[in-house]
Design an enzyme around this catalytic site. Structure first.
Site, PDB file in Angstrom:
ATOM      1  N   GLU A 111       0.727  -0.878   0.157  1.00  0.00           N
ATOM      2  CA  GLU A 111      -0.167   0.000   0.387  1.00  0.00           C
ATOM      3  C   GLU A 111       0.700   0.952  -0.285  1.00  0.00           C
ATOM      4  O   GLU A 111       1.552   1.809  -1.024  1.00  0.00           O
ATOM      5  CB  GLU A 111      -0.897  -0.272   1.350  1.00  0.00           C
ATOM      6  CG  GLU A 111      -1.938   0.693   0.587  1.00  0.00           C
ATOM      7  CD  GLU A 111      -3.259   0.450   1.768  1.00  0.00           C
ATOM      8  OE1 GLU A 111      -3.387  -0.574   2.616  1.00  0.00           O
ATOM      9  OE2 GLU A 111      -4.234   1.239   1.104  1.00  0.00           O
ATOM     10  N   GLU A 137      -2.367   0.859  12.634  1.00  0.00           N
ATOM     11  CA  GLU A 137      -3.820   1.532  12.415  1.00  0.00           C
ATOM     12  C   GLU A 137      -5.213   1.029  13.453  1.00  0.00           C
ATOM     13  O   GLU A 137      -5.614   2.062  13.331  1.00  0.00           O
ATOM     14  CB  GLU A 137      -3.473   0.356  11.215  1.00  0.00           C
ATOM     15  CG  GLU A 137      -4.299   0.984   9.953  1.00  0.00           C
ATOM     16  CD  GLU A 137      -4.390   0.378   8.916  1.00  0.00           C
ATOM     17  OE1 GLU A 137      -3.813  -0.680   8.952  1.00  0.00           O
ATOM     18  OE2 GLU A 137      -5.080   0.223   8.457  1.00  0.00           O
TER      19      GLU A 137
HETATM   20  C1  BGC Z   1      -4.971   3.135   4.118  1.00  0.00           C
HETATM   21  C2  BGC Z   1      -5.823   4.046   5.081  1.00  0.00           C
HETATM   22  C3  BGC Z   1      -6.623   4.673   4.784  1.00  0.00           C
HETATM   23  C4  BGC Z   1      -7.863   3.958   4.646  1.00  0.00           C
HETATM   24  C5  BGC Z   1      -8.810   4.458   3.882  1.00  0.00           C
HETATM   25  C6  BGC Z   1      -6.584   2.453   4.085  1.00  0.00           C
HETATM   26  O1  BGC Z   1      -6.043   0.333   3.183  1.00  0.00           O
HETATM   27  O2  BGC Z   1      -4.256   2.310   4.921  1.00  0.00           O
HETATM   28  O3  BGC Z   1      -4.647   4.504   6.298  1.00  0.00           O
HETATM   29  O4  BGC Z   1      -7.105   5.898   5.134  1.00  0.00           O
HETATM   30  O5  BGC Z   1      -7.452   2.681   3.796  1.00  0.00           O
HETATM   31  O6  BGC Z   1     -10.000   3.522   3.288  1.00  0.00           O
END
Ligand code: BGC
Length: 880
Positions: free
Chosen positions: A462, A743
């Site tokens: 990501e 997270e």
């Molecule tokens: C990210 C997040 C992001 C989110 C939004 C995720 O996969 O890591 O931090 O803001 O998706 O959907």
């Protein structure tokens, strides 16, 4: 004594390759209190002797000492010297400051260089490294030499075998088709009269390697390319330019493969000794092709380029229950491992990086998803070999050593952290060691994720510029580091990646639009989610507050306006705006089990942010004198608030949505009818109590929950919430041994299980947004919105939480703003430092009486003691 001690350019310490005169700021010191500037003079000269003055402001009567613009037409590839002197309120003139210098870039993008590549269409599917080289002849004595360099892909640039600069991962990541940055270097010391060699090593990087969880490659192009222009100023005043063109030669490099997510494969047997030095015979090298690329999109990256910031030694090397050999660096981080290895020709080193151990203590790779984070090195077999990856980085605390010639020892390894180089501006320390660890984790969350763009995370497939994460963390980041050049650069891409209608992509650079048709969520929309897209307005606001800079408002003005207009355009007849995919209160704990979407309805989140961004935009319009826009958008703001109250409150002033987040943002964004404030704040406290004193908020509510409490008479409850250390809480992570911020609140659950591996980062700065509360509320270093940039500081410490002392400081454009407070039994002490040419207001809340005022004159009401303070250091004692 009164001196000008430091001059800043564009709010930063360096300005390389600029095409306009940088905005100038300076810091003054004085041994007198209450010192401010009455007048100043700035000179820009051709040399450090200042005998050829190119621009002289003359004596300007003004209190302003930050962000001054001067008009001077710059010439390409020249050095400029700047100095400042100031007159204080006692009419004393300082000496001239020590000079600072900057050098210019390619003015008007008048490049002679051509983009070149040794790759062909057939290379579209590989991510190998290539070398490029050219000999150049300098015929005379050299005065100065400047190099301007960029690539489609990533590059290392060499002159006569020496690496140019200390930057990494250049030219960084921008929306390459619309905006490409070049880096500028003073390379005078690297060249000599006679034969010299310019060389470049190129990798795939973000440009053509596989990107995003959609696993798409060649998003920007199929071939890497390189552009360089070296400007030589000879001692006799003549000039020469050496630039990339069809005469360069190229070949494959020992980098067999290198990509952002998967790591690097390097075969040292393929090294070509001396390839970037004079005398090398490139008989089997090929001619390069010239690539046709638009050079009008080039702009200089004048500061905050990524580089190596810290070196960490491994703490231990151990065997897991499964028998894996694992290195532990004791700190979750972003960068790479450098190693020193002695092996036979063809021996392999294979290292797989990862973040955490699983419940049994084995290496855990599942949360990396498809990212391999693997380094594979083949030895050339000649003595000690040193290596670190070239064109990739890893998010890790641990590494599994899958293959190593002989026995790996601790001294064979060192970790290098890589992030955008920024001055650390904020420091915070207090008597509570868990809070100190939290502050450390927040700082390392920033270090781990500010790699040329503000990323969500540094480890899985990501690592994207998620706008929401950037938005919620921006105020915290602005305390911790000097983010000016970093955010200014990213906001440029926010603007260029906006849709024609003003929609703001979920990630910037936008690598989702056009590539997400098969994604369950993103097929619904790749732009314009509340709290995410609002980064377009909230980041410029955070920067305006922090630096007092109106330049950023001017540059982002149309982007901000377009975003507010976009929301306005999508409003329904109830006054609620909505648009396709919304993330709402993302990953809140009041979501349905296993779901990402918190319980607070999208309509409420959208409306709240619509109001907030519209108000901030109106205020910024006023700050740059656009009064009619201010009026229009202020009227719109009032209308949005009226509708918000109509749509989300009952007749008694209760929120119809009984979530913590709905209460938090209604209070913090001031969307409530004032007569109901007490009741709504009390209800927020009740909702927290219902969760046994815990928060259940996600991305939207978490940053402001402590503010919403402490600003409404619940300081104790705010402290209680912050200091909770059982699940879920900030300090629960600390107690679990976290060294960065997670997270998910339930990334690692109390029963030892983890949130599903599909989205479980242990280095995600978003929830580190609480950092702002540590600085703004606990330490009480607050910006005055009316006089931003710390020109007028508000000190308002919040005593409580059984904290006996706090020591916090912020390096402002004017100098160090600091506070130390100490509480012992019922006695308190506060020491504040107010830089020259600033003023402050000191508030001491909930105290009984001032014991020693250190010349300050306090007034008081039943809530607070208050004193107006000029520059200097003051120590006040009081009873509680
Ligand atoms: C990210 C997040 C992001 C989110 C939004 C995720 O996969 O890591 O931090 O803001 O998706 O959907």
């Amino acid at each position: 004594m009164f001196n000008v001690i430091k001059v800043k350019l564009n709010y930063m310490d360096e300005a390389t390759g600029v095409v306009e005169v940088p905005r100038i700021s300076w810091q003054m010191v004085s041994d007198e209190r209450n010192c401010y500037q009455k007048a100043y003079q700035i000179q820009i000269a051709e040399n450090e002797r200042f005998n050829v003055i190119l621009c002289d402001s003359g004596v300007i009567e003004s209190h302003v000492s930050a962000g001054i613009s001067l008009t001077l037409k710059l010439q390409t590839a020249q050095r400029y010297f700047v100095r400042v002197k100031a007159q204080n309120n006692l009419s004393i003139w300082s000496e001239w400051s020590p000079y600072v210098c900057f050098f210019s870039g390619i003015i008007n993008n008048e490049w002679q260089a051509k983009f070149i590549s040794v790759e062909t269409e057939k290379d579209a599917d590989n991510s190998k490294g290539t070398y490029l080289r050219q000999e150049v002849f300098l015929e005379k004595r050299i005065e100065s030499v400047f190099a301007y360099v960029t690539a489609l892909g990533l590059y290392h640039f060499y002159i006569n075998g020496q690496r140019v600069g200390i930057d990494e991962m250049t030219p960084g990541w921008t929306s390459y088709h619309k905006h490409l940055m070049y880096q500028a270097y003073n390379v005078t010391e690297l060249l000599k009269t006679g034969v010299n060699v310019l060389g470049a090593h190129i990798g795939a990087g973000w440009y053509k390697g596989l990107m995003s969880f959609n696993h798409i490659r060649n998003i920007y192009g199929k071939k890497t390319a390189f552009l360089a222009e070296v400007h030589v100023n000879y001692a006799d005043g003549s000039k020469a330019i050496f630039a990339t063109d069809e005469n360069w030669q190229g070949d494959n490099s020992p980098v067999v493969f290198s990509e952002i997510y998967d790591g690097e494969i390097y075969d040292a047997r393929l090294e070509q000794v001396g390839w970037n030095s004079p005398g090398f015979k490139e008989s089997k090298w090929q001619n390069v092709q010239v690539e046709n690329c638009d050079k009008s999109i080039l702009s200089p990256q004048y500061a905050s380029k990524p580089g190596i910031n810290d070196y960490l030694k491994p703490k231990q090397i151990f065997q897991t229950p499964k028998g894996e050999t694992v290195l532990d660096f004791g700190q979750n981080m972003t960068g790479w491992i450098e190693f020193f290895v002695q092996g036979k020709e063809g021996d392999k080193v294979i290292i797989k990086c990862f973040e955490v151990l699983d419940g049994e203590g084995n290496a855990y790779f599942a949360n990396l998803r498809a990212a391999k984070e693997t380094i594979e090195y083949t030895c050339r077999g000649s003595g000690m070999e040193t290596y670190h990856p070239n064109f990739t980085y890893q998010g890790f605390q641990y590494a599994q050593i899958v293959s190593w010639p002989g026995t790996p020892l601790l001294e064979n390894f060192k970790a290098c952290t890589v992030h955008s180089v920024m001055e650390q501006t904020g420091t915070f320390e207090c008597s509570n060691s868990d809070l100190n660890q939290l502050q450390h984790n927040i700082l390392w969350g920033l270090k781990g994720n500010f790699l040329d763009i503000p990323m969500d995370c540094p480890q899985r497939d990501e690592r994207l510029g998620w706008t929401g994460d950037a938005e919620i963390f921006s105020r915290t980041a602005c305390y911790l580091m000097n983010t000016y050049a970093f955010y200014e650069k990213w906001l440029w891409d926010v603007a260029v990646d906006q849709t024609v209608e003003g929609g703001v992509p979920h990630v910037v650079p936008d690598v989702l639009t056009g590539y997400s048709d098969n994604d369950v969520l993103l097929s619904q929309g790749t732009h314009s989610a509340a709290a995410w897209a609002d980064a377009a307005v909230i980041l410029p606001w955070s920067m305006y507050l922090t630096f007092g800079d109106t330049g950023i408002i001017r540059r982002q003005y149309s982007s901000m306006k377009k975003w507010v207009d976009f929301m306005h355009f999508h409003v329904d007849d109830k006054g609620i705006w909505s648009y396709k995919l919304q993330f709402g209160d993302w990953v809140a704990l009041d979501a349905k089990p296993g779901d990402y979407f918190g319980a607070t309805p999208n309509e409420l989140v959208c409306s709240a942010y619509y109001a907030y961004s519209t108000l901030l935009f109106a205020k910024m319009a006023r700050a740059i004198g656009k009064d009619s826009d201010y009026e229009t958008y202020f009227i719109l703001y009032n209308e949005i608030v009226k509708n918000y109250r109509k749509n989300f409150f009952d007749a008694e002033g209760n929120l119809l949505v009984q979530t913590q987040t709905a209460h938090v943002i209604s209070l913090y964004f001031n969307l409530i009818d004032e007569q109901y404030r007490t009741k709504i704040a009390a209800n927020l406290v009740a909702l927290i109590q219902k969760e046994n004193g815990h928060l259940v908020t996600g991305f939207v509510g978490t940053p402001y929950i402590c503010h919403a409490l402490s600003q409404n008479g619940y300081a104790k409850e705010a402290y209680d919430l912050l200091l909770k250390d059982d699940f879920p809480s900030w300090l629960y992570q600390v107690k679990c041994g976290a060294t960065t911020v997670w997270e998910h609140w339930d990334g690692l659950k109390p029963d030892g299980t983890m949130w599903s591996a599909d989205m479980n980062s242990f280095n995600h700065y978003a929830y580190g947004a609480i950092g702002e509360w540590l600085y703004r509320a606990i330490a009480g270093i607050e910006i005055d919105e009316q006089v931003p940039g710390y020109k007028h500081i508000i000190f308002k410490p919040l005593f409580g939480g059984a904290i006996s002392y706090v020591k916090a400081a912020y390096k402002s454009m004017y100098g160090d703003v600091s506070i130390y407070w100490h509480i012992k039994k019922m006695e308190g002490l506060v020491t504040i430092h107010v830089p020259v040419n600033t003023t402050a207001t000191l508030y001491l809340d909930a105290i009984q009486a001032i014991s020693e005022a250190d010349s300050l004159i306090f007034t008081n009401d039943d809530k607070s003691y208050k004193a107006e303070v000029g520059s200097g250091e003051y120590t006040v004692t009081f009873t509680l």
